[in-house]
Design an enzyme around this catalytic site. Structure first.
Site, short mmCIF file in Angstrom:
data_model
loop_
_atom_site.label_atom_id
_atom_site.label_comp_id
_atom_site.label_asym_id
_atom_site.label_seq_id
_atom_site.Cartn_x
_atom_site.Cartn_y
_atom_site.Cartn_z
N SER A 15 0.69 -1.50 0.04
CA SER A 15 -0.06 -0.27 -0.02
C SER A 15 0.72 1.51 -0.01
O SER A 15 2.04 1.41 -1.15
CB SER A 15 -1.27 -0.24 1.39
N GLN A 16 0.82 2.26 1.43
CA GLN A 16 1.81 3.20 1.33
C GLN A 16 2.68 2.99 0.95
O GLN A 16 3.87 3.41 0.11
CB GLN A 16 1.83 4.49 2.70
N HIS A 62 -8.32 -4.71 -0.94
CA HIS A 62 -6.66 -3.84 -0.71
C HIS A 62 -5.66 -5.43 -0.17
O HIS A 62 -4.99 -4.61 0.40
CB HIS A 62 -7.05 -2.90 -0.14
#
Lengths: 329, 329, 329, 329, 329, 329
Positions: free
Chosen positions: D189-190, D309
């Site tokens: 993700s980030q 996600h």
């Protein structure tokens, strides 16, 4: 943090989008008949109201609307005025109304006369203590205004509301404090729909408006709206048709007589629209559909790309103040 | 249609409710030190702003707040004024700010000078184009203002905000256009909390306010709020403590220095509170807790039994206009 | 998987719970006047309907309700019947109505005449193609039936509905196919409220019912309902009072004239109630409140401990079939 | 059971999808300037930590990041190691951080040195007791990291974070326990976005990475992400632009300097991506956009067709263990 | 930001709370019979597994559970071990299982043998590729495990699971690598319930455990849980009883045989509990109820005041590591 | 008021839509083998049941289904019947079943014999007190029926259900009270899927049906359904594949053997479908896909444009009554 997926077109497609629903053949006839049947005297009464505000004088206005029913409005005038003023007539969003007497839009503070008009039968979310009733009965329908009398154009709720609106413009033009040559009309959401309708129908009663400012207008391109809207009162129509299976064509034929797309074509004054690209209540394609056909050349639409139905709020109000000042100078 | 179950007390119990958290022993010392450290010149600057409104003159105000940081406000004055005016200082709800220059509260329209003050570091939901920054860094915290610097009273976000507020009152009292003997303070939610704090701390800088009107105030009776609130920014504290296990006492010890319950006891001016019995963001018991101890005898609380955090809205504004007119006559 | 927290009392407390709202002094006078003003002829018309069902004969019934307005119902009769039949009159839940002609409750299949009656102005969720209108206009109110005319008992929506209901019982007793000595009344939710009201008011028109079966009844103990209900139409009243601040006492004074708790005391026939302990729409305490005071000795309440507003569904229907067979044998 | 409608493309179209946003002309210049301005000594400090785990030795690492601010990391080393080890540098998802010292990813257990690095200013959801602060102030913005300093590339939050990341790679390569020729970088993700950025910027400081493993990476193809994402921190940007109307181009111009699509083209090491086709936080088209342009030939992307996600979780970790073992053998 | 209202007691009342449900008279008889009927050989098989981790040796374990069904587990051993190790047996939360072979809890890294055991019939949310089936058929029930066979203690799902658990402890004690005198048991949520059950039943098979660490345990004080839980699998029981009206007593009589409150009293080893005061899935009163009666004197409970069902996460793991090290030193 | 965005095609495209998934090569072989393996005697038992209804005679039916498991049904017969009757066999929606004995569909009231059949293993939402169990064990799967045994067509749950259904038709044709030449089949949602399957498989056991009426059928065009459905049990498959990564092709290959699109092609009797254009549980394209290929010429589909999965309800029932009367006259 979460959001609904976008369900309307991207901006480049919106600019090209055109509503494909044909006008009903009797559209002009219907409205001319309606307005002719409601050409009785306006019967305007003004009573001064104590608001506690010293810069603005406020009057409680009653006039005779569709079918003679009394319609309420506030008239706000700058306290130290002299000579007839340009006047801004405002209509309100679904469920609301003129509110309490001391609640001010910027128009009177900018030196305009301001007539802010109730929507009959509404006012349940924000309408002040004595909202304007709608005395006409309706067949059972989904709760709310949207499917009241939807069985035919003659009985539909918005026939009464649009007629009230045209008459409100006539009231605004007829007042001692106002200049009949400088009448503007404004409103957001349902108020934007009424703004379009009033601008489109004004020529039929011989009124020449100077400006119309519909924000994120409702009641445009109903077929598309029923496909794309995921919030707000368009869904009342869906819920009605959910129950009353088989009445789809009847309902849509009624709605066609009230579609802002058709009425906008009849408007003759300059306009400033606004639209939110994330608007799920009044989806942008339905707004662009009405804007595309607007019947005057001086027209603008301000796009708010990251806004839902709140549109431009104070930012757009600021823009309206300067746009209107130029038009009514 | 659905709703959350009520989680706070019924009205009869609210009337008796008293917050049981003791004051921190160093409360007065903490605030006196804080205000003494921030007694630098106000350094007020005013620049006239063009708003398009003819009835009100508006100025963009900057003054020196906590730590010398520049704080922004609008000053609105009735256009045709003469002589010093009573002045209403307004603080804003969480996430908001002074907004755009043409957006008017009723105060200037009622003949008051109106100073509407930014909350440093906020303005993300409605703050105009250039909201006031907070230059002080903070340790990582739950996003939002509520747990910035919560590690100690010295570093806590609201130390800066409350100090800014006291100084904003000093600014209001110092202006040429205003009458320093007739200063009132108002605000809703976070603005209500700041109103209480400002009223409670004003005596420490020698300011004598004439009225305080906190609506549905936030930041009161933190322990109970953490138990009862089911919406709004109190929950940021819960999320912070969810992650940073073991820091509960540290955080609560900090919050005690900013609790409206304690600060209200130090207030010396008349007050008009409002409260919504269905308020899930600032639960009514926390509001009644602050009201119960208010340090002046002329006090009223208006109860809105079927309202959540919106409280009395226009209805209460109307009441405030007449209550304040009586106090500042 | 998630659920709302319980907001009502545990069973042991429910058994002891009593509604504390006093009866309005004019309660009997109000209803006697109302029924006297609506003692015009029933004007019953029956038209046979083709349903495709061979075991049941169905008639479209119209009779004259409150104010003379035409009210619609279906009359279902076992096809091979002989001699007058005991008759079950059924009222419907909020938003619904008699539905389509072929939709059968178990009553006609069990050998009863069955009169299933529209609620005027409703039918938007399930009411067949031509639901019964309510011709009386109302002041603007929160969408739905709950706050129509809530400004006074005389104008309140349920004044008309309860009167229609008493007259429907009179219709049922007057038919050729039915035995006037064996009339029972049944309904769930709003239909349960109307069942209680009809049973309580029947003595005032000289009707002796044999049984009343209110399921999960609505419109009982309004003050508590407004405190405890977290779903369903009680919330319309909350939303109305949210907007129309200051009208709380007016609204509650109206509602007191329609409270099932008061009307149940006037009932003289045996009864079988049902209640769901998890009911968030018609909270169990409000149901127990009405049951506790029921004015006849032969009474039972069936508790469904893990059910919300659906109550006992088919299980309870089965119980009703045998309970009623015993009472009407 | 319910789900959001899919809003991104089907797999066959994703394979062809290319991001259409051009690179800003000054992209390389901006980053070269940034890295040059932050070429001060790494100033690495290591302190052994007691974790209770006997198989792994853990050190609390501090190094000097962007602007000289101290950045924290854990260094985990297999307890019985001998000779320099290949090293895996890990960055973390939005809101998280390095966590507590005893929390182990599989890398040290597989024989790697493992440097797991805080994201400055974050750690509010899972960051251990003393997360790394970000001392740089920002203008008011939507709460969270996404719009901190978005007014220009120079002030944007991720300028500091990406620089910290490049320096963390330098730290990893500089340790006594590690083999500077075998540095790999990983994150989800980030953390995946930072992995891409670090891989793309590493050549600018002369670092030759051996592998990069971005999972479901964030911060790629911002314009599309703003159109398609329906959850997660991209929405902070939408909320910011919702309030700060008119700053759309300014914000997007800033974001273009941090877009993983552009930075991926500059990467020179092998890569293994992962993507969830139902990802509503980092929509698959934005991931495919970055993957398509990756600047090395040895590249793979593992598609998880029924995952949001969370992507491949343990399944993908297993795949990464074997993929990396082949690359670093 | 919003949250559910708290529905459980405040901490001071939780400390005093005692479950009021009496033990079923045949509780010991039931479990002694069950364990006696399932005293067949453990039939343990171990197969080494390649995980890619070099610090831990992992074995795929199969043993014979309730009714002879094969139950799967992973056995993780520190790679360089020497001599028999203390062993931690872990059970898993509802819907999960042992996961993939390379996924490590901290226990093996801290030098323990670690046996992590599947829950038969589960693994649908996180169970690795081949979760352990439950071959016993059940009557139709609400989907999930909670009401499988709830018609009687003999057929109830958890009879099989608790028996599997006791046998897993026997397996752990029987391995060549482990020290039968140093067996500990741990688990969270459903794994916490199984931990309590295993600790309570162990004495019946002659096993002397050294420690039990149930976190936020499930399956305690069922009657209260059904009243207070607003999320998670307790609600399956509510949904079952919603449909199958009239089976309330049957179901509760079954559940009483599996209640952690009763089984905890039979435990003889030291324990460390954890509880989240905001836990809506396993409400704190149900946890305190079990803790209060724990049958050994060396007991502690760690309270996480601002946590829901996640409890203490890494913070608590750290505490467990040191607590267990003291107990097994 | 809010709604999900539409995710399926507009009507004009639905009319052209064709499912693109090829039939598995062994489809006929699989079903012929399955039916051959389950050609054991039907072993029908009938027991009269007391329902309290006098117009209908009801029997509790048990017959031998797939693998010899006993399957339960109600047989309802008009009380005064003479001579063999046409018979309607009904299957039920997901989670439901035949319900309680007194609960009547319109079929017996219209003079048909009515056999209403349990779905094995279901009945948890509405199945009466003793729903039919499914004795076959399954590997762990997402709770619910949809992924039971999805590892291969041989073990898949619906293999048993479809076989039970074909045998139920054989039961209906074999009864003394019925006319084997006039058998019709009906059901909604899962019952619609079973209706299609039964109609498609009936020829393989030599049964000639006279009519099939699938409403809003489930289990058609699985690949598209997984893309488009946003509610209901198709999502169980998504959740299963979310966990069990890598099993996508295995699962889809199984599902292909049960796809209504393929089985509809094998049907030889007239059909009346219904579909809701807003159906998010059984999206309209999946229904049109099955309808398009139906293997008989006498076919109709009734479109409900503003309905979700409830489809036409009473309106459609009325249409079915007359359509079926024409077919079975």
């Amino acid at each position: 943090m979460s959001a609904m997926p976008r369900s309307d077109l991207p901006l480049q497609d919106l600019l090209e989008y055109r509503c494909s629903t044909p006008e009903p053949q009797d559209l002009d006839a219907f409205w001319e008949r309606t307005l002719a049947e409601n050409a009785h005297p306006l019967d305007v009464r003004l009573e001064p109201v104590e608001t506690g505000l010293t810069l603005v004088d406020t009057f409680d206005v009653t006039f005779s609307g569709y079918g003679g029913a009394p319609i309420r409005a506030w008239l706000h005038l700058p306290a130290g005025r002299s000579g007839p003023l340009p006047v801004v007539v405002q209509f309100h969003g679904y469920s609301g109304g003129r509110g309490l007497a001391h609640q001010m839009a910027p128009w009177p503070l900018a030196g305009y006369a301001h007539l802010t008009v109730d929507t009959r039968g509404q006012g349940w979310s924000n309408g002040g203590h004595e909202p304007t009733p709608d005395p006409e009965p309706s067949a059972p329908h989904h709760p709310g205004s949207m499917t009241q009398g939807i069985q035919s154009p003659d009985t539909y709720f918005y026939r009464r509301v649009y007629t009230d609106a045209v008459r409100a413009l006539q009231v605004a033009a007829s007042l001692e404090a106002t200049d009949a040559e400088r009448v503007a009309v404004v409103g957001g959401s349902q108020g934007g729909a009424i703004t379009i309708a009033a601008a489109g129908l004004a020529p039929k009663v011989g009124l020449r408006l100077r400006a119309a400012m519909p924000d994120v207008p409702f009641l445009c391109d109903f077929r598309r709206a029923l496909d794309v809207a995921t919030s707000g009162p368009y869904l009342e129509i869906e819920r009605y048709l959910h129950t009353f299976r088989g009445r789809e064509e009847e309902a849509l034929a009624t709605l066609d007589h009230f579609d802002g797309v058709h009425l906008a074509r009849r408007a003759e004054c300059p306009t400033l629209f606004s639209v939110g690209l994330l608007d799920t209540t009044c989806p942008p394609s339905t707004v662009f559909g009405a804007y595309a056909g607007w019947g005057a050349e001086d027209k603008q639409i301000k796009v708010y790309p990251f806004n839902n139905h709140e549109g431009g709020e104070g930012y757009h109000q600021r823009r309206q103040l300067s746009w209107l000042a130029e038009r009514l100078a």
